[in-house]
Design a protein around this motif. Structure first.
Motif, PDB file in Angstrom:
ATOM      1  N   ALA A  74       0.914  -1.048   0.199  1.00  0.00           N
ATOM      2  CA  ALA A  74      -0.067  -0.037   0.031  1.00  0.00           C
ATOM      3  C   ALA A  74       0.833   1.215  -0.033  1.00  0.00           C
ATOM      4  N   THR A  75       1.857   1.332   0.755  1.00  0.00           N
ATOM      5  CA  THR A  75       3.061   2.347   0.743  1.00  0.00           C
ATOM      6  C   THR A  75       3.252   2.710  -0.703  1.00  0.00           C
ATOM      7  N   GLY A  76       4.041   1.639  -1.433  1.00  0.00           N
ATOM      8  CA  GLY A  76       4.383   1.597  -2.601  1.00  0.00           C
ATOM      9  C   GLY A  76       3.572   2.093  -3.630  1.00  0.00           C
ATOM     10  N   MET A  77       2.166   1.678  -3.603  1.00  0.00           N
ATOM     11  CA  MET A  77       0.940   1.832  -4.339  1.00  0.00           C
ATOM     12  C   MET A  77       1.016   3.473  -4.263  1.00  0.00           C
ATOM     13  N   THR A  78       0.745   3.942  -3.000  1.00  0.00           N
ATOM     14  CA  THR A  78       0.409   5.149  -2.665  1.00  0.00           C
ATOM     15  C   THR A  78       1.198   6.411  -3.487  1.00  0.00           C
ATOM     16  N   LEU A  79       2.592   5.863  -3.536  1.00  0.00           N
ATOM     17  CA  LEU A  79       3.484   7.015  -4.173  1.00  0.00           C
ATOM     18  C   LEU A  79       3.508   6.522  -5.859  1.00  0.00           C
ATOM     19  N   VAL A  80       2.870   5.688  -6.206  1.00  0.00           N
ATOM     20  CA  VAL A  80       2.476   5.431  -7.762  1.00  0.00           C
ATOM     21  C   VAL A  80       1.566   6.188  -8.130  1.00  0.00           C
ATOM     22  N   ILE A  81       0.430   6.100  -7.389  1.00  0.00           N
ATOM     23  CA  ILE A  81      -0.831   6.519  -7.678  1.00  0.00           C
ATOM     24  C   ILE A  81      -0.872   8.099  -7.618  1.00  0.00           C
ATOM     25  N   SER A  82      -0.095   8.326  -6.640  1.00  0.00           N
ATOM     26  CA  SER A  82      -0.028   9.949  -6.536  1.00  0.00           C
ATOM     27  C   SER A  82       0.603  10.533  -7.528  1.00  0.00           C
ATOM     28  N   THR A  83       1.283   9.946  -8.484  1.00  0.00           N
ATOM     29  CA  THR A  83       1.851  10.459  -9.793  1.00  0.00           C
ATOM     30  C   THR A  83       0.663  10.257 -10.817  1.00  0.00           C
ATOM     31  N   ALA A  84      -0.184   9.766 -10.501  1.00  0.00           N
ATOM     32  CA  ALA A  84      -1.544   9.559 -11.515  1.00  0.00           C
ATOM     33  C   ALA A  84      -1.152   8.247 -12.226  1.00  0.00           C
ATOM     34  N   GLY A  85      -0.467   7.424 -11.591  1.00  0.00           N
ATOM     35  CA  GLY A  85       0.021   6.183 -12.091  1.00  0.00           C
ATOM     36  C   GLY A  85      -0.560   4.896 -11.559  1.00  0.00           C
ATOM     37  N   ILE A  86      -0.151   3.772 -11.691  1.00  0.00           N
ATOM     38  CA  ILE A  86      -0.858   2.517 -11.079  1.00  0.00           C
ATOM     39  C   ILE A  86      -0.056   1.337 -11.156  1.00  0.00           C
ATOM     40  N   ASP A  87       0.224   0.515 -10.198  1.00  0.00           N
ATOM     41  CA  ASP A  87       1.174  -0.459 -10.315  1.00  0.00           C
ATOM     42  C   ASP A  87       0.192  -1.882  -9.917  1.00  0.00           C
ATOM     43  N   LEU A  88      -0.027  -2.612 -11.038  1.00  0.00           N
ATOM     44  CA  LEU A  88      -0.760  -3.875 -11.141  1.00  0.00           C
ATOM     45  C   LEU A  88       0.236  -5.059 -10.851  1.00  0.00           C
ATOM     46  N   SER A  89       1.440  -4.943 -10.657  1.00  0.00           N
ATOM     47  CA  SER A  89       2.396  -5.792 -10.754  1.00  0.00           C
ATOM     48  C   SER A  89       2.797  -6.272  -9.494  1.00  0.00           C
ATOM     49  N   VAL A  90       2.338  -5.656  -8.276  1.00  0.00           N
ATOM     50  CA  VAL A  90       2.967  -5.915  -6.739  1.00  0.00           C
ATOM     51  C   VAL A  90       2.660  -7.214  -6.398  1.00  0.00           C
ATOM     52  N   GLY A  91       1.540  -7.855  -6.819  1.00  0.00           N
ATOM     53  CA  GLY A  91       1.431  -9.234  -6.360  1.00  0.00           C
ATOM     54  C   GLY A  91       2.311 -10.136  -7.128  1.00  0.00           C
ATOM     55  N   SER A  92       2.517 -10.007  -8.302  1.00  0.00           N
ATOM     56  CA  SER A  92       3.494 -10.864  -9.104  1.00  0.00           C
ATOM     57  C   SER A  92       4.969 -10.800  -8.645  1.00  0.00           C
ATOM     58  N   VAL A  93       5.348  -9.251  -8.350  1.00  0.00           N
ATOM     59  CA  VAL A  93       6.563  -9.144  -7.824  1.00  0.00           C
ATOM     60  C   VAL A  93       6.832  -9.718  -6.317  1.00  0.00           C
ATOM     61  N   MET A  94       5.831  -9.767  -5.624  1.00  0.00           N
ATOM     62  CA  MET A  94       5.718 -10.439  -4.101  1.00  0.00           C
ATOM     63  C   MET A  94       6.112 -11.938  -4.552  1.00  0.00           C
ATOM     64  N   ALA A  95       5.518 -12.628  -5.653  1.00  0.00           N
ATOM     65  CA  ALA A  95       5.651 -13.910  -5.828  1.00  0.00           C
ATOM     66  C   ALA A  95       7.172 -14.325  -6.485  1.00  0.00           C
ATOM     67  N   VAL A  96       7.481 -13.350  -7.549  1.00  0.00           N
ATOM     68  CA  VAL A  96       9.007 -13.492  -7.704  1.00  0.00           C
ATOM     69  C   VAL A  96       9.925 -13.241  -6.614  1.00  0.00           C
ATOM     70  N   ALA A  97       9.895 -12.277  -5.906  1.00  0.00           N
ATOM     71  CA  ALA A  97      10.725 -12.266  -4.678  1.00  0.00           C
ATOM     72  C   ALA A  97      10.861 -13.385  -3.763  1.00  0.00           C
ATOM     73  N   GLY A  98       9.580 -13.740  -3.513  1.00  0.00           N
ATOM     74  CA  GLY A  98       9.468 -14.947  -2.695  1.00  0.00           C
ATOM     75  C   GLY A  98      10.087 -16.341  -3.290  1.00  0.00           C
ATOM     76  N   ALA A  99       9.799 -16.414  -4.633  1.00  0.00           N
ATOM     77  CA  ALA A  99      10.380 -17.486  -5.142  1.00  0.00           C
ATOM     78  C   ALA A  99      11.762 -17.616  -5.261  1.00  0.00           C
ATOM     79  N   VAL A 100      12.455 -16.283  -5.224  1.00  0.00           N
ATOM     80  CA  VAL A 100      14.047 -16.173  -5.518  1.00  0.00           C
ATOM     81  C   VAL A 100      14.549 -16.641  -4.040  1.00  0.00           C
ATOM     82  N   ALA A 101      13.888 -15.976  -2.893  1.00  0.00           N
ATOM     83  CA  ALA A 101      14.266 -16.318  -1.502  1.00  0.00           C
ATOM     84  C   ALA A 101      14.222 -17.668  -1.298  1.00  0.00           C
ATOM     85  N   MET A 102      13.221 -18.616  -1.598  1.00  0.00           N
ATOM     86  CA  MET A 102      13.145 -19.964  -1.199  1.00  0.00           C
ATOM     87  C   MET A 102      13.838 -20.705  -2.109  1.00  0.00           C
TER      88      MET A 102
END
Length: 358
Positions: A74-102
């Motif tokens: 939500a913190t990252g999304m707030t900064l993105v949305i405040s620039t009139a943008g949107i980030d629909l990839s946060v869930g997938s980035v979570m999965a990629v980062a988790g996959a790399v770690a595991m």
């Protein structure tokens, strides 16, 4: 009489500010959900000390643990949305980062190196989004939608399409502690999330960064003419969003020391957007509230906890979730506040008319 009238006006002014503040209604919604859960579960507010974990235990503590991942995205999304943008990839980035770690941990890599690699990958994916949006000028919706799909594919490539389990790997305790441990009686992941939110908040409000982000969201061309570099700002907010999503991915996977290719981070981009909206940040860009988004993230976790406490059927869960969010948004709507003020004004005029007639 004059002093009494002045005090009455000051009270009305303070009341209007409270009623018109989105944070007020977010707090009211959070309290209402807690009361609802307490009615159905009288032990909901009960806290006890768990000697095994060295921290507090109870439904509220479990909710705080879950809210950590929502706070990050939500913190990252707030900064993105405040620039009139949107980030629909946060869930997938979570999965990629988790996959790399595991995956790296399961292959024998040092746990701290695994964490670092996961964060670097999340930051890199955020930088790709930022580069495509800022340098090439692609639409944020399309760019991050593509990354959302690509991220899921990348997760499958990293794990060879299988759910990676690192729960039995020796040396993974620091990562497990980060998601399940306690410090000063509170969940470690929640403390880390709060610290990161505070740091981002200080960066935005104690420097000119926040003002520059808001100006880019309001009018990129005008901000460029004042000396601000919109491309750098856009690149930065997407990079930060990717990094914080990676932290959320570590929280999500480290709690069970396992990454689920299909479910890790699933639908969390929607939760992030809802948290931002509940917090009062406009999807059109401009002014933002990290405090509001943080409160919105906690409310999202509280809604999920309410669903479990009330024993709502899984088929009806989305409907209940949507209903609660709609009610909160309606309570925050300016037209509702204006309608209430108008009703009070008409009532005051009627009372004055009666007094004159008498």
């Amino acid at each position: 009489m004059a002093n009494a009238a002045k005090k009455g006006e000051e009270k009305n002014s303070v009341l209007k500010k409270l009623v018109g503040n989105n944070l007020t209604w977010s707090v009211v919604a959070l309290i209402a959900l807690i009361i609802l859960c307490t009615i159905f579960d009288h032990q909901f507010l009960k806290l006890s000390w768990n000697t095994n974990t060295g921290g507090l235990s109870g439904p509220l503590i479990t909710m705080l643990q879950e809210s950590a991942r929502y706070l990050m995205i939500a913190t990252g999304m707030t900064l993105v949305i405040s620039t009139a943008g949107i980030d629909l990839s946060v869930g997938s980035v979570m999965a990629v980062a988790g996959a790399v770690a595991m995956q790296t941990l399961a292959s024998g890599t040092n746990v701290w190196l695994s964490i670092l690699l996961a964060l670097v990958v999340g930051l890199a994916l955020g930088c790709v989004n930022g580069a495509l949006v800022s340098i090439l000028g692609l639409q944020p919706f399309i760019t991050t939608l593509i990354m959302m799909l690509a991220g899921r594919g990348l997760t499958k490539v990293i794990t060879s399409g299988e759910n990676t389990d690192a729960s039995r790997v020796a040396g993974g305790e620091p990562l497990r502690w980060m998601a399940n441990g306690f410090v000063l009686g509170l969940p470690v992941n929640f403390v880390i999330a709060v610290v990161l939110v505070v740091l981002v908040g200080l960066l935005c409000r104690k420097t000119a960064m926040g003002m520059m982000i808001e100006s880019v969201g309001i009018n990129p061309e005008a901000s460029r003419m004042t000396g601000i570099k919109p491309k750098k700002i856009l690149f930065m907010v997407y990079a930060v969003s990717g990094l914080l999503a990676a932290v959320a991915g570590l929280f999500a996977t480290a709690s069970v020391m396992r990454v689920d290719v299909g479910k890790t981070g699933q639908d969390l981009e929607m939760y992030a957007i809802l948290a931002v909206v509940i917090g009062g940040t406009s999807l059109l860009g401009g002014k933002f509230s990290l405090t509001g988004s943080a409160l919105g993230a906690v409310i999202i976790a509280m809604i999920r906890k309410t669903i479990i406490t009330l024993g709502i059927d899984s088929a009806a869960t989305p409907a209940f979730f949507a209903l609660v969010v709609i009610v909160i948004c309606v309570m925050q709507a300016p037209k509702i506040h204006n309608l209430s003020a108008e009703m009070k004004r008409k009532r005051a005029l009627k009372e004055q008319a009666k007094a004159v007639a008498a």
